[in-house]
Motif scaffolding. Structure first.
Motif, PDB file in Angstrom:
ATOM      1  N   ALA A   1       0.528  -1.140  -0.077  1.00 32.09           N
ATOM      2  CA  ALA A   1       0.022  -0.144   0.348  1.00 32.09           C
ATOM      3  C   ALA A   1       0.670   1.057   0.353  1.00 32.09           C
ATOM      4  O   ALA A   1       0.350   2.020  -0.183  1.00 32.09           O
ATOM      5  N   THR A   2       2.210   1.189  -0.337  1.00 34.10           N
ATOM      6  CA  THR A   2       2.760   2.176   0.133  1.00 34.10           C
ATOM      7  C   THR A   2       3.376   2.594  -0.923  1.00 34.10           C
ATOM      8  O   THR A   2       3.230   1.704  -2.097  1.00 34.10           O
ATOM      9  N   PRO A   3       3.007   4.304  -1.135  1.00 35.73           N
ATOM     10  CA  PRO A   3       3.723   4.819  -2.868  1.00 35.73           C
ATOM     11  C   PRO A   3       4.919   4.027  -2.850  1.00 35.73           C
ATOM     12  O   PRO A   3       5.970   4.356  -2.476  1.00 35.73           O
ATOM     13  N   ILE A   4       5.114   4.011  -4.232  1.00 39.20           N
ATOM     14  CA  ILE A   4       6.720   3.178  -4.978  1.00 39.20           C
ATOM     15  C   ILE A   4       7.136   5.191  -5.075  1.00 39.20           C
ATOM     16  O   ILE A   4       6.709   5.726  -6.464  1.00 39.20           O
ATOM     17  N   LEU A   5       8.513   5.820  -4.474  1.00 31.25           N
ATOM     18  CA  LEU A   5       8.802   6.627  -4.636  1.00 31.25           C
ATOM     19  C   LEU A   5       9.995   6.121  -5.626  1.00 31.25           C
ATOM     20  O   LEU A   5      10.702   5.767  -5.808  1.00 31.25           O
ATOM     21  N   ALA A   6      11.099   8.063  -6.242  1.00 33.35           N
ATOM     22  CA  ALA A   6      11.176   7.158  -7.385  1.00 33.35           C
ATOM     23  C   ALA A   6      13.385   7.553  -5.673  1.00 33.35           C
ATOM     24  O   ALA A   6      13.130   8.077  -4.881  1.00 33.35           O
ATOM     25  N   PRO A   7      13.480   6.878  -5.961  1.00 32.68           N
ATOM     26  CA  PRO A   7      14.982   6.988  -5.204  1.00 32.68           C
ATOM     27  C   PRO A   7      15.538   7.179  -4.236  1.00 32.68           C
ATOM     28  O   PRO A   7      16.474   8.617  -5.725  1.00 32.68           O
ATOM     29  N   ARG A   8      16.475   7.712  -3.141  1.00 32.68           N
ATOM     30  CA  ARG A   8      17.195   8.367  -3.234  1.00 32.68           C
ATOM     31  C   ARG A   8      18.666   8.327  -3.553  1.00 32.68           C
ATOM     32  O   ARG A   8      18.992   6.729  -3.865  1.00 32.68           O
ATOM     33  N   ALA A   9      19.680   8.672  -3.877  1.00 31.83           N
ATOM     34  CA  ALA A   9      20.786   8.747  -4.897  1.00 31.83           C
ATOM     35  C   ALA A   9      21.686   7.818  -3.944  1.00 31.83           C
ATOM     36  O   ALA A   9      22.507   7.017  -4.472  1.00 31.83           O
ATOM     37  N   GLU A  10      21.497   7.549  -2.441  1.00 31.36           N
ATOM     38  CA  GLU A  10      21.928   6.190  -1.865  1.00 31.36           C
ATOM     39  C   GLU A  10      21.119   5.466  -1.557  1.00 31.36           C
ATOM     40  O   GLU A  10      22.173   4.485  -0.770  1.00 31.36           O
ATOM     41  N   GLU A  11      20.251   5.113  -2.280  1.00 24.95           N
ATOM     42  CA  GLU A  11      19.681   3.765  -1.727  1.00 24.95           C
ATOM     43  C   GLU A  11      20.208   2.806  -2.885  1.00 24.95           C
ATOM     44  O   GLU A  11      20.963   2.854  -4.271  1.00 24.95           O
ATOM     45  N   ALA A  12      20.385   1.162  -2.274  1.00 24.67           N
ATOM     46  CA  ALA A  12      20.771   0.207  -3.070  1.00 24.67           C
ATOM     47  C   ALA A  12      20.056   0.464  -3.837  1.00 24.67           C
ATOM     48  O   ALA A  12      18.509  -0.988  -3.898  1.00 24.67           O
ATOM     49  N   VAL A  13      19.605   0.090  -4.868  1.00 22.04           N
ATOM     50  CA  VAL A  13      18.531  -0.777  -6.423  1.00 22.04           C
ATOM     51  C   VAL A  13      19.185  -1.728  -7.319  1.00 22.04           C
ATOM     52  O   VAL A  13      19.699  -0.999  -7.886  1.00 22.04           O
ATOM     53  N   LEU A  14      18.430  -2.612  -6.982  1.00 21.17           N
ATOM     54  CA  LEU A  14      19.374  -4.043  -7.855  1.00 21.17           C
ATOM     55  C   LEU A  14      17.654  -3.992  -9.025  1.00 21.17           C
ATOM     56  O   LEU A  14      16.628  -3.528  -9.350  1.00 21.17           O
ATOM     57  N   ARG A  15      18.462  -4.260  -9.824  1.00 26.75           N
ATOM     58  CA  ARG A  15      17.279  -4.146 -10.992  1.00 26.75           C
ATOM     59  C   ARG A  15      16.922  -5.958 -11.374  1.00 26.75           C
ATOM     60  O   ARG A  15      18.082  -6.554 -11.563  1.00 26.75           O
ATOM     61  N   ALA A  16      16.020  -6.193 -11.644  1.00 22.45           N
ATOM     62  CA  ALA A  16      15.353  -7.427 -11.837  1.00 22.45           C
ATOM     63  C   ALA A  16      15.118  -8.101 -12.875  1.00 22.45           C
ATOM     64  O   ALA A  16      13.988  -7.119 -13.338  1.00 22.45           O
ATOM     65  N   GLY A  17      15.134  -9.018 -13.838  1.00 19.99           N
ATOM     66  CA  GLY A  17      14.165  -9.687 -15.156  1.00 19.99           C
ATOM     67  C   GLY A  17      13.884 -10.489 -15.269  1.00 19.99           C
ATOM     68  O   GLY A  17      14.731 -10.926 -14.709  1.00 19.99           O
ATOM     69  N   GLY A  18      13.249 -11.217 -15.869  1.00 15.08           N
ATOM     70  CA  GLY A  18      13.362 -12.561 -17.312  1.00 15.08           C
ATOM     71  C   GLY A  18      12.254 -12.863 -16.862  1.00 15.08           C
ATOM     72  O   GLY A  18      11.291 -12.279 -17.465  1.00 15.08           O
ATOM     73  N   THR A  19      11.627 -14.950 -16.563  1.00 13.76           N
ATOM     74  CA  THR A  19      10.859 -14.879 -16.958  1.00 13.76           C
ATOM     75  C   THR A  19       9.900 -14.123 -16.132  1.00 13.76           C
ATOM     76  O   THR A  19       8.957 -13.920 -15.124  1.00 13.76           O
ATOM     77  N   GLY A  20       8.212 -13.871 -17.068  1.00 13.91           N
ATOM     78  CA  GLY A  20       6.884 -13.338 -17.087  1.00 13.91           C
ATOM     79  C   GLY A  20       5.889 -14.033 -15.601  1.00 13.91           C
ATOM     80  O   GLY A  20       4.938 -13.615 -15.462  1.00 13.91           O
ATOM     81  N   MET A  21       6.076 -15.752 -16.012  1.00 13.58           N
ATOM     82  CA  MET A  21       5.438 -16.107 -14.760  1.00 13.58           C
ATOM     83  C   MET A  21       5.666 -15.383 -13.401  1.00 13.58           C
ATOM     84  O   MET A  21       5.253 -15.703 -11.670  1.00 13.58           O
ATOM     85  N   ALA A  22       6.953 -14.849 -13.046  1.00  9.45           N
ATOM     86  CA  ALA A  22       7.678 -15.191 -11.572  1.00  9.45           C
ATOM     87  C   ALA A  22       7.307 -13.448 -11.304  1.00  9.45           C
ATOM     88  O   ALA A  22       7.795 -13.049 -10.483  1.00  9.45           O
ATOM     89  N   LEU A  23       6.941 -12.537 -12.223  1.00 11.79           N
ATOM     90  CA  LEU A  23       6.841 -11.123 -11.942  1.00 11.79           C
ATOM     91  C   LEU A  23       5.981 -10.102 -11.306  1.00 11.79           C
ATOM     92  O   LEU A  23       6.505  -9.648  -9.370  1.00 11.79           O
ATOM     93  N   ALA A  24       4.912 -10.874 -11.241  1.00  8.48           N
ATOM     94  CA  ALA A  24       3.942 -10.743 -10.018  1.00  8.48           C
ATOM     95  C   ALA A  24       4.238 -11.402  -8.922  1.00  8.48           C
ATOM     96  O   ALA A  24       4.429  -9.848  -7.388  1.00  8.48           O
ATOM     97  N   ALA A  25       4.906 -12.138  -8.391  1.00 11.72           N
ATOM     98  CA  ALA A  25       4.947 -12.649  -7.338  1.00 11.72           C
ATOM     99  C   ALA A  25       6.082 -12.296  -6.729  1.00 11.72           C
ATOM    100  O   ALA A  25       6.587 -11.511  -5.242  1.00 11.72           O
ATOM    101  N   MET A  26       7.479 -12.013  -7.697  1.00 19.29           N
ATOM    102  CA  MET A  26       8.625 -10.763  -7.021  1.00 19.29           C
ATOM    103  C   MET A  26       8.367  -9.269  -7.170  1.00 19.29           C
ATOM    104  O   MET A  26       9.159  -9.095  -5.584  1.00 19.29           O
ATOM    105  N   ARG A  27       7.043  -9.039  -7.661  1.00 18.42           N
ATOM    106  CA  ARG A  27       6.880  -7.333  -6.836  1.00 18.42           C
ATOM    107  C   ARG A  27       6.491  -7.720  -5.122  1.00 18.42           C
ATOM    108  O   ARG A  27       6.880  -6.590  -4.847  1.00 18.42           O
ATOM    109  N   ARG A  28       5.975  -8.522  -5.003  1.00 17.42           N
ATOM    110  CA  ARG A  28       5.364  -8.902  -3.854  1.00 17.42           C
ATOM    111  C   ARG A  28       6.586  -8.758  -2.858  1.00 17.42           C
ATOM    112  O   ARG A  28       6.516  -7.788  -1.208  1.00 17.42           O
ATOM    113  N   VAL A  29       7.907  -9.817  -3.604  1.00 14.09           N
ATOM    114  CA  VAL A  29       8.241  -9.965  -2.395  1.00 14.09           C
ATOM    115  C   VAL A  29       9.220  -8.795  -2.308  1.00 14.09           C
ATOM    116  O   VAL A  29       9.926  -8.056  -1.035  1.00 14.09           O
TER     117      VAL A  29
END
Length: 275
Positions: free
Chosen positions: A17-45
């Motif tokens: 329920a928390t709005p997704i804000l633009a990351p601050r410069a000091e945040e560690a942001v990982l980029r992930a991608g691949g099979t579509g069957m995993a995307l919605a669940a991985m967003r929850r995680v």
């Protein structure tokens, strides 16, 4: 950090329920991608991970497919690849590592047009070949076809020589709707009256799709049935990373293997990988 099991659903709901804000410069942001069957669940995680680990987040790309995720990982365009199969030896030889993190049943599903709740392998094979083109009620049956490289159709073909022959015929049939990604598959199955196709239970539940899984040979496609060996179709998902990954990869891999992530995945139809 271990949480009481009863606290996890509420925390996950709060995170989503928390709005997704633009990351601050000091945040560690990982980029992930691949099979579509995993995307919605991985967003929850990922939402739960960000809530529990301030300053860390995971950005999920649109569906790349397993092959696309591997190519993006090798190009260092992403930090984590979401795969619907293990790494091939030649992929590991190029410096990639992977480990399984979840398993979900693969189901034959329909978007409606029938009251049928079950199907047999013989009947589905006949549908693939085009020998059966209507539901028992007489309504038109419309098969949604995946590409030859699709992991779920390859899984079907591995069930028996007869199913392999039927899948090969389906791939040659003219006039069938053919989709490339898991999300396109979901859209086609929901949009077409009388549709039938193949999809993971995890994707169906995580995306809240308007599709109905059919029991196969009288067995419902549940995690319990898969684990008991009574249901034959399931897919193990893997997470992959390249050599010398960024430091933020290791903490997320630890989180993905922990209780909080596994509880979230289990609620969406993804059980732990087989021992």
């Amino acid at each position: 950090m271990r949480l009481p099991r009863r606290a996890l659903p509420a925390l996950a709901a709060s995170a989503l329920a928390t709005p997704i804000l633009a990351p601050r410069a000091e945040e560690a942001v990982l980029r992930a991608g691949g099979t579509g069957m995993a995307l919605a669940a991985m967003r929850r995680v990922a939402a739960l991970y960000a809530a529990l680990h301030p300053g860390h987040s995971v950005e999920l790309l649109p569906s790349l497919g397993t092959g696309g995720g591997i190519r993006a990982l090798l190009a260092r365009a992403i930090d984590l690849g979401l795969l619907a199969r293990p790494l091939l030896p030649e992929e590991a030889a190029r410096g990639l590592s992977a480990r399984p993190y979840a398993r979900t049943p693969i189901a034959i599903v329909t978007g409606g047009g029938t009251n049928s709740a079950a199907i047999t392998l013989d009947r589905f094979a006949a549908i693939l070949r085009g020998d059966v083109t209507t539901w028992p009620e007489g309504n038109r049956l419309r098969l949604v076809r995946r590409e030859a490289s699709d992991s779920d159709w390859q899984l079907l073909a591995g069930l028996s020589p007869e199913m392999a022959r039927s899948v090969a015929i389906a791939l040659r049939r003219p006039g069938l709707v053919t989709v490339g990604t898991d999300q396109e598959n979901a859209e086609a199955l929901q949009a077409m009256a009388g549709s039938i196709g193949v999809m993971s239970i995890g994707q169906l539940r995580a995306e809240a799709l308007r599709l109905r899984p059919l029991a196969l040979e009288g067995v419902a496609p549940t995690l319990d049935a898969v684990e008991a060996g009574r249901y034959p179709l399931s897919r193990t998902l893997h997470i992959a990373w390249a050599a010398d990954p960024v430091p933020a990869v290791a903490p997320f891999l630890d989180f993905l293997a922990g209780d909080a992530a596994r509880e979230t995945l289990l609620n969406l139809g993804y059980g732990p990988p087989a021992p």
